[in-house]
Scaffold this active site. Structure first.
Site, PDB file in Angstrom:
ATOM      1  N   ASN A   1     -12.540  -3.132   1.055  1.00 44.88           N
ATOM      2  CA  ASN A   1     -11.478  -3.187   2.061  1.00 44.88           C
ATOM      3  C   ASN A   1     -11.956  -2.584   3.376  1.00 44.88           C
ATOM      4  O   ASN A   1     -12.252  -1.397   3.433  1.00 44.88           O
ATOM      5  CB  ASN A   1     -10.260  -2.405   1.562  1.00 44.88           C
ATOM      6  CG  ASN A   1      -9.179  -2.293   2.619  1.00 44.88           C
ATOM      7  OD1 ASN A   1      -8.411  -3.238   2.823  1.00 44.88           O
ATOM      8  ND2 ASN A   1      -9.103  -1.152   3.291  1.00 44.88           N
ATOM      9  N   GLU A   2     -12.084  -3.402   4.396  1.00 47.72           N
ATOM     10  CA  GLU A   2     -12.367  -2.938   5.758  1.00 47.72           C
ATOM     11  C   GLU A   2     -13.625  -2.070   5.864  1.00 47.72           C
ATOM     12  O   GLU A   2     -13.664  -1.120   6.653  1.00 47.72           O
ATOM     13  CB  GLU A   2     -11.171  -2.166   6.325  1.00 47.72           C
ATOM     14  CG  GLU A   2      -9.946  -3.020   6.559  1.00 47.72           C
ATOM     15  CD  GLU A   2      -8.858  -2.272   7.313  1.00 47.72           C
ATOM     16  OE1 GLU A   2      -9.104  -1.157   7.795  1.00 47.72           O
ATOM     17  OE2 GLU A   2      -7.743  -2.810   7.409  1.00 47.72           O
TER      18      GLU A   2
ATOM     19  N   CYS B   1      -6.563   1.198   2.961  1.00 51.46           N
ATOM     20  CA  CYS B   1      -7.453   2.354   3.024  1.00 51.46           C
ATOM     21  C   CYS B   1      -7.359   3.198   1.766  1.00 51.46           C
ATOM     22  O   CYS B   1      -8.252   3.994   1.472  1.00 51.46           O
ATOM     23  CB  CYS B   1      -7.117   3.191   4.246  1.00 51.46           C
ATOM     24  SG  CYS B   1      -7.620   2.430   5.805  1.00 51.46           S
TER      25      CYS B   1
ATOM     26  N   GLU C   1       0.861  -1.180   0.000  1.00 55.99           N
ATOM     27  CA  GLU C   1       0.000   0.000   0.000  1.00 55.99           C
ATOM     28  C   GLU C   1       0.896   1.227   0.000  1.00 55.99           C
ATOM     29  O   GLU C   1       1.945   1.246   0.644  1.00 55.99           O
ATOM     30  CB  GLU C   1      -0.915   0.031   1.218  1.00 55.99           C
ATOM     31  CG  GLU C   1      -1.813   1.267   1.242  1.00 55.99           C
ATOM     32  CD  GLU C   1      -2.887   1.236   2.324  1.00 55.99           C
ATOM     33  OE1 GLU C   1      -3.760   2.120   2.312  1.00 55.99           O
ATOM     34  OE2 GLU C   1      -2.852   0.323   3.166  1.00 55.99           O
TER      35      GLU C   1
END
Length: 824
Positions: free
Chosen positions: A378-379, A246, A57
């Site tokens: 994602n999350e 994120c 990331e």
């Protein structure tokens, strides 16, 4: 089974004979005895070739200024206050003379909005990253610039540091419309503080000012920094997950347009990142800086191929995560993103004459990249909203590409309401694979080796896409290693696993811990890197069932003082009372006087106001004050709390030993979206129980916490909120055994995360083995941390010649040891 070999131990005689071939430990008194017993006739889990990989990331400047080899910072003058409040379009540039950044119709292209207008006899100098531009004597560096000069100009390009020239000056004649100009430098000296200067004799427009080392990883154009890429390659990763994190599902999901202000905070979308680099957008990065997209989807796919790994991209599901918690209801936008995902698969796998396969081929890769897995989302902290959209993505992908595995996720934590809801939806929806993420204390990892033992063997498989112990010391890596033995033992459930984050530039850190650290001239692996490398290069093909004795649990009842705290919030506390189980008052404070009973161990601004203890700094984090005796146990804590302003609620602590060891009830945390009990151990935190919920400003809440032994009950306004028993031992001795089908080796993997050596009787269950084993050991002091100049956590390789069907081996204190034993 007809021939069970689950033996509880060896005879005393056998232990003594086997022990004789092992040198005595340095401190003979600090030895704990264990037994490991194998059953080679039993069938253990098959370990897929994809078991361990890496997750990239763009956090901690992992891309620009990191893995992406470009040496010029802000090469296209696109930095903006939307990226970072301190940025301007000339960040990292110094002007000598007259120059200004322009955004008008004369720009290079629609995605590359800004350019530099440089007056005659003026120059600009770039400072690069960290201390400057790194050049190494004798190495070649490729300069390029896009320039426009109606009347013609001579561009003089130089590389210097404070001591003088670093390479011979180059001159480039530029004239006419926008055109790319190039030159090559050969460094005459080594420096970490170089500066690149471009001077013009006549007025000119400049854009995409670039300097690349010729020596990139695999000599790829628009390539990767060699030392970082080689460290990743040395891990032998089976997959590369990218681009986040994120980064994937935050910001706007809209397209670039004049109406939207060109979406400086647009979500990461793969089509922005391909094609010629001068035509790629730049964008605000979720982690507080600008990202150039020079390292884009094509480069990610190419890197995965170069290291022999499976590419695993993650695309947004139109539900934002990481605290933003928004879901779009724009069906047309949703369908556009679904189509973008189908186009991505075609870009990766389509023939060179398909629409997006042709784009890939034109970029230099006519053959497919063999994409087999893709993550959607994602999350997300809105599990119902996410899953409704995920199903639409999955249906479209499976209809056109039935062989692609579509991966869902379970939110940002290892437990709690979001996690439970997400898993329920994933199971009911027959999802193939679920991406779990969690970052916890070392103690949590030592306590939860059995996490996947109870998972449904017929349910969705697990992709552990992000995990790490909260720290970069050897004690953190030891706990991770112990946990990884449980991942391997459950390889029929856990199919993919990747530590995160992967990279961190030491001068630009948004997140700790990290696996590989670097600056502009050096890189080094953390303790966790060494553990990951050892496991990833010694996986094996199947688990050989084994058992080990355990360590006696010496933990007593929960004990400690009490505390009050806030996080980005101002709050008032009153009527604090701590009562022993027999009714004795241990602490009582209504703040009618001073706050002399309380000790400040955190930040913030605390004072007694109107008969309450008030923390007034609504921006301060972790403002804890404590009172009482660390030896307190079996008590009731009462406090009245009122949120006055800020982003979150309040925190009430109990079992406080010191600043790194305590429990707290976090009410209205995570931007006032949920509440949880968190346990801090050795400086890291883990969540014990959590629920969705928020705290109202101005309302007084009655909080009661009852501690009995290791059981805790929590009451909010007189109602039981939750209870738990924290009695899981943190087992320091963990092991797993696997078999390498290619070599026939048994690989005995043992983690001893304690200060005493572990003298261990090993019973191979009748396996016919050679007498010598290859040994790799990682051992260090618990607080040791690898740095640029000192790497105390490094592998030591040796040979052990005392192997037999039954033998004894002493595993050092605070160690990870792999014994590769060849079967005959």
């Amino acid at each position: 089974m007809s021939r069970t070999r689950w033996r509880l131990g060896l005879t005393v005689t056998a232990c003594l004979v086997a022990a004789a071939v092992v040198p005595a430990p340095a401190h003979a008194e600090a030895v704990t005895d264990y037994e490991i017993t194998l059953d080679p006739t039993a069938t253990g889990a098959t370990i897929d070739d994809t078991m361990y990989g890496v997750f990239f990331e763009d956090i901690n400047r992992a891309a620009d200024g990191g893995l992406y080899a470009e040496l010029v910072q802000n090469r296209s003058f696109e930095y903006s206050t939307a990226d970072n409040g301190s940025y301007t379009p000339l960040t990292s540039w110094a002007v000598n003379g007259t120059a200004q950044v322009v955004d008008d119709d004369g720009r290079l292209n629609e995605r590359n909005r800004n350019y530099l207008s440089l007056d005659a006899d003026s120059a600009v100098t770039n400072a690069g990253y960290n201390t400057g531009i790194r050049v190494e004597k004798g190495k070649r560096y490729d300069f390029s610039v896009w320039a426009r000069a109606a009347s013609g100009t001579t561009l003089t390009v130089s590389l210097k540091d404070a001591a003088g020239e670093l390479a011979r000056v180059r001159q480039v004649a530029a004239k006419g419309a926008w055109k790319k100009y190039t030159a090559t430098f050969t460094a005459t000296r080594t420096s970490n503080r170089g500066r690149l200067t471009v001077a013009a004799t006549e007025a000119a427009a400049l854009d995409m000012v670039s300097l690349f080392p010729r020596d990139t990883y695999k000599n790829q154009p628009n390539g990767l920094r060699k030392d970082l890429a080689e460290k990743i390659e040395a891990l032998n990763p089976a997959f590369v997950r990218f681009p986040g994190g994120c980064l994937v599902n935050t910001g706007s999901m809209e397209d670039y347009s004049e109406a939207s202000g060109w979406q400086r905070k647009r979500s990461y979308q793969w089509k922005d990142t391909i094609g010629p680099v001068e035509q790629r957008a730049t964008n605000a990065n979720f982690w507080g800086y600008n990202q150039s997209y020079g390292l884009g989807y094509y480069e990610y796919f190419r890197f995965a191929e170069d290291v022999g790994a499976m590419p695993l991209p993650v695309v947004p599901a139109l539900v934002t995560g990481c605290g933003q918690n928004r879901a779009t209801d724009d069906e047309a936008l949703l369908q556009r993103h679904i189509q973008d995902t189908l186009d991505l698969i075609e870009f990766a796998n389509g023939p060179a004459n398909s629409k997006w396969g042709k784009v890939r081929a034109e970029m230099g890769h006519p053959k497919p990249f063999h994409l087999t897995h893709i993550g959607v989302g994602n999350e997300e902290n809105l599990p119902n909203e996410f899953f409704a959209r995920f199903q639409k993505f999955r249906a479209a992908i499976e209809a056109k590409y039935p062989d692609i595995t579509v991966i869902s996720n379970s939110g940002p934590d290892d437990t709690g309401t979001t996690f439970d809801t997400a898993w329920k939806l994933n199971r009911e929806g027959n999802v193939d694979m679920v991406d779990e993420h969690y970052y916890n204390s070392p103690q949590w990892f030592l306590q939860n080796n059995d996490r996947y033992d109870s998972y449904d063997r017929k349910g969705p498989k697990v992709f552990l896409g992000e995990y790490a112990s909260q720290g970069n010391a050897w004690q953190n890596a030891l706990a991770e290693a112990a946990y990884m033995t449980g991942l391997e033992r459950n390889a029929d459930v856990v199919k993919l696993a990747s530590y995160a984050p992967l990279l961190a530039n030491e001068d630009y850190v948004q997140w700790r811990p990290d696996m590989i650290w670097f600056n502009n001239h050096a890189s080094w692996g953390s303790a966790s890197y060494e553990v990951q490398k050892l496991f990833m290069n010694n996986v094996g093909d199947r688990v050989v069932p084994s058992r080990a004795t355990t360590t006696p649990d010496t933990s007593g009842p929960i004990s400690g003082a009490v505390g009050l705290s806030t996080w980005a919030t101002s709050a008032a506390y009153d009527d604090v009372k701590v009562t022993a189980a027999d009714g004795t008052t241990l602490l009582s404070d209504d703040f009618s006087g001073d706050a002399s009973q309380w000790k400040h161990v955190g930040g913030g601004s605390w004072s007694v106001q109107d008969g309450a203890y008030v923390q007034t700094d609504a921006a301060a984090e972790n403002t804890m004050v404590t009172a009482g005796d660390p030896a307190w146990q079996d008590y009731d804590l009462h406090v009245k709390a009122t949120k006055k302003s800020g982003n979150e609620g309040f925190l009430v602590a109990f079992g406080v030993k010191d600043t790194g060891n305590y429990y707290w009830w976090n009410l209205g945390g995570w931007n006032n979206t949920q509440s949880a009990v968190e346990k801090a151990a050795d400086g890291g935190k883990s969540t014990i129980v959590s629920k969705a919920g928020s705290i109202e400003t101005g309302r007084a809440y009655d909080i009661d916490i009852k501690v009995r032994g290791r059981q805790v009950s929590l009451y909010l306004d007189g109602q039981l909120w939750s209870s738990f028993t924290d009695n899981k031992p943190a087992e320091p001795f963990r092991q797993v055994v696997t078999k390498d089908d290619r070599t026939g080796d048994l690989i005995v993997k043992v983690v001893n995360a304690q200060s005493s050596a572990a003298r261990t009787a090993i019973d191979l269950g009748g396996a016919k083995v050679a007498s010598r084993a290859r040994v790799t050991t990682l051992a260090a002091a618990p607080d040791d941390v690898n740095t640029e100049t000192d790497t105390p956590v490094s592998p030591a390789r040796s040979t052990f010649s005392g192997v037999a069907d039954t033998f004894t081996y002493t595993f050092p204190a605070n160690s990870v040891t792999f014994l590769r034993i060849k079967q005959r």
